[in-house]
Design a protein around this motif. Structure first.
Motif, PDB file in Angstrom:
ATOM      1  N   SER A   2     -66.444 110.052 -29.563  1.00 19.71           N
ATOM      2  CA  SER A   2     -64.684 109.269 -28.374  1.00 19.71           C
ATOM      3  C   SER A   2     -63.860 110.560 -28.589  1.00 19.71           C
ATOM      4  CB  SER A   2     -64.327 108.157 -29.148  1.00 19.71           C
ATOM      5  OG  SER A   2     -63.062 108.542 -29.057  1.00 19.71           O
ATOM      6  N   MET A   3     -62.946 110.476 -27.406  1.00 24.21           N
ATOM      7  CA  MET A   3     -61.862 112.332 -27.147  1.00 24.21           C
ATOM      8  C   MET A   3     -61.342 111.374 -27.697  1.00 24.21           C
ATOM      9  SD  MET A   3     -59.678 112.415 -24.776  1.00 24.21           S
ATOM     10  CE  MET A   3     -58.620 110.624 -24.485  1.00 24.21           C
ATOM     11  N   LEU A   8     -59.328 116.678 -27.083  1.00 32.38           N
ATOM     12  CA  LEU A   8     -59.390 116.156 -25.977  1.00 32.38           C
ATOM     13  C   LEU A   8     -60.079 117.797 -25.830  1.00 32.38           C
ATOM     14  CD1 LEU A   8     -56.019 115.765 -24.907  1.00 32.38           C
ATOM     15  CD2 LEU A   8     -57.770 114.160 -24.614  1.00 32.38           C
ATOM     16  N   ARG A 171     -59.229 105.118 -23.659  1.00 30.95           N
ATOM     17  CA  ARG A 171     -60.184 105.206 -22.632  1.00 30.95           C
ATOM     18  C   ARG A 171     -59.694 105.190 -20.861  1.00 30.95           C
ATOM     19  NH1 ARG A 171     -60.267  99.807 -24.562  1.00 30.95           N
ATOM     20  NH2 ARG A 171     -59.250  98.651 -22.517  1.00 30.95           N
ATOM     21  N   GLU A 174     -60.928 109.291 -21.521  1.00 25.92           N
ATOM     22  CA  GLU A 174     -61.767 109.456 -21.511  1.00 25.92           C
ATOM     23  C   GLU A 174     -62.657 109.709 -20.142  1.00 25.92           C
ATOM     24  OE1 GLU A 174     -63.231 107.602 -26.102  1.00 25.92           O
ATOM     25  OE2 GLU A 174     -62.713 106.704 -24.271  1.00 25.92           O
ATOM     26  N   GLU A 175     -62.589 108.626 -19.499  1.00 23.07           N
ATOM     27  CA  GLU A 175     -62.614 108.466 -17.824  1.00 23.07           C
ATOM     28  C   GLU A 175     -62.652 109.791 -17.225  1.00 23.07           C
ATOM     29  OE1 GLU A 175     -65.420 106.510 -16.486  1.00 23.07           O
ATOM     30  OE2 GLU A 175     -65.335 105.867 -18.640  1.00 23.07           O
ATOM     31  N   ASP A 177     -61.528 112.513 -18.426  1.00 20.37           N
ATOM     32  CA  ASP A 177     -61.802 113.973 -18.894  1.00 20.37           C
ATOM     33  C   ASP A 177     -63.198 114.323 -18.803  1.00 20.37           C
ATOM     34  OD1 ASP A 177     -61.798 116.420 -20.398  1.00 20.37           O
ATOM     35  OD2 ASP A 177     -62.528 115.387 -22.186  1.00 20.37           O
ATOM     36  N   LYS A 178     -63.992 113.317 -18.167  1.00 23.12           N
ATOM     37  CA  LYS A 178     -66.011 113.360 -18.002  1.00 23.12           C
ATOM     38  C   LYS A 178     -65.896 114.340 -16.826  1.00 23.12           C
ATOM     39  CE  LYS A 178     -67.438 108.924 -19.622  1.00 23.12           C
ATOM     40  NZ  LYS A 178     -67.720 107.272 -19.015  1.00 23.12           N
TER      41      LYS A 178
END
Length: 178
Positions: A2-3, A8, A171, A174-175, A177-178
């Protein structure tokens, strides 16, 4: 991983502006999100010059000439923290968001805390000790330009439990950051 647990991974999501009209929850969300992500939270209200605060306290809306120096301060504050930060700032218009991004000189993610006039008006009426009067809410909604699809932005409906607001933001970050 998890971020929120790992920090980050990229500059792309380490500079965050929580935006929206007064009373949408920028400070409350900012403090909680900062704790969750391990990032400092800066309240953009603290960056206003005294003249802006006096003007708003008199129920006078700010105009662009009032906002430009403040937006530069917001961008400078966000840029000055190399590990990233979260700033609460109304950023009501696209041109304001563009100004902040230019000042930062790096990617900025805007998180729009969106809610109805009724819900936010109720929150403002219940809030005490803040310089922003409820009478200016209509002018803020009139100025608000929600982020467009081509902006690096997340929109979150604030009419839901607080923990769901934070989870939604995490969430979405996180998306990105992919």
């Amino acid at each position: 991983m998890s971020m929120a647990a790992s920090r980050l991974r990229s500059e792309r999501v380490s500079r965050i502006v929580l935006m929206g009209v007064s009373g949408c929850g920028k400070t409350t969300v900012g403090v909680a999100l900062g704790a969750r992500l391990g990032l400092p939270y800066i309240d953009g209200d603290d960056l206003h010059p005294p003249e802006n605060i006096a003007k708003m306290s008199r129920s006078e809306p700010l105009d662009d000439s009032d906002r430009w120096p403040w937006l530069a301060q917001v961008g400078d504050a966000l840029a000055s923290l190399n590990g990233g930060a979260i700033v609460g700032c109304s950023a009501l218009k696209r041109v304001y968001r563009e100004r902040i991004s230019r000042e930062v000189g790096a990617p900025v993610t805007f998180v729009h805390l969106a809610g109805s006039r009724g819900l936010i008006g109720q929150r403002l009426a219940e809030r005490s000790g803040h310089f922003m009067p409820t009478s200016l809410l209509d002018s803020q909604f009139a100025s608000l330009e929600p982020p467009s699809a081509d902006e690096q932005a997340i929109t979150v409906d604030i009419d839901q439990p607080f923990d769901k607001i934070i989870a939604h933001i995490v969430r979405a970050l996180e998306e990105q950051d992919k």
